[in-house]
Design an enzyme around this catalytic site. Sequence first.
Site, short mmCIF file in Angstrom:
data_model
loop_
_atom_site.label_atom_id
_atom_site.label_comp_id
_atom_site.label_asym_id
_atom_site.label_seq_id
_atom_site.Cartn_x
_atom_site.Cartn_y
_atom_site.Cartn_z
N SER A 65 0.84 -1.21 0.00
CA SER A 65 0.00 0.00 0.00
C SER A 65 0.87 1.25 0.00
CB SER A 65 -0.89 0.01 1.26
OG SER A 65 -1.56 1.24 1.41
N TYR A 125 -2.07 -0.91 10.62
CA TYR A 125 -2.23 -1.34 9.23
C TYR A 125 -1.03 -0.93 8.38
CZ TYR A 125 -4.10 -1.38 4.45
OH TYR A 125 -4.29 -1.59 3.11
#
Length: 298
Positions: free
Chosen positions: A190, A203
């Site tokens: 990401s 995360y």
Amino acid sequence: MSRDQYTLTDPAKLYADIEPEKQKMSEPGLDAELNDKADLGEETYRGTGRLTGRKALITGADSGIGAATAIAFAREGADVAMSYLPEEKEDADRIAGILTEAGANVVQLPGDLRDPAYCRDLVAQSVEKLGGLDILVNNGGKQVAVEDLADVTDEQFDDTFKTNVYAMFWITKAALPHLKPGATIINTTSIQAYSPSETLVDYASTKATINNFTKGLSQQLAPKGIRVNAVAPGPIWTPLQPSGGQPQDALPTFGEQTPLGRMGQPAELAPAYVFLASAESSYVIGETLNVNGGMPTP
């Protein structure tokens, strides 16, 4: 003429009709309940036979990026094993139907990625029912926004790492004995690996780990003819966002920070996975392919 991924378009104006609004969904979230449906490429992805005869396992294949990738793989000629949570069956059944219509052999394998036994059996079942395995996409993930680290529970931290990192390790390790030269592993990292949001500390940490894991493993497996790469999405519209992945107040402006000024759609990610899975990327190893609307990365 209907649009497909080869149609010349203005990327800044694409998907201008999709505007996210506040929508509270319980985790893990469903495409079936998503207001302003995400584009998974159902009507737009056109295959050209780039993955004919390949056998792929995709985690998180019921919705979002995983579903768009599954659709693209099937239309490129691959058979697909789908991993997803049992409570995501409604979405998974719809995607499985689309893959079947594309001519793919489809295997649905629901379970919880936090369970190492499920992860190992997932590989075994995929190999048995597909007749082999040569593409592994570690995409399933957990993302829950929390504004204060003091409010991140031990359980959430553990669940996030088990879902995003441990499962990748368990599944990849189980898959290696079945992967032959020419096989590919693609992990979903990401933009958060490079530019972490203050509300996604746990995360973002997993995504940085995935990025590093990808680059290290790629060096180990390259001499064996197995390529390992990653895709790093930016802000992409999926059920992950309204089901806790973003603060509710952030949803109406989700993605506006990108140079394109908008969020991305799962259909815009699928071609990146197809490229890395196909023989076209035979000299691409240890790469993190950023699909993020122009946000600078290292």
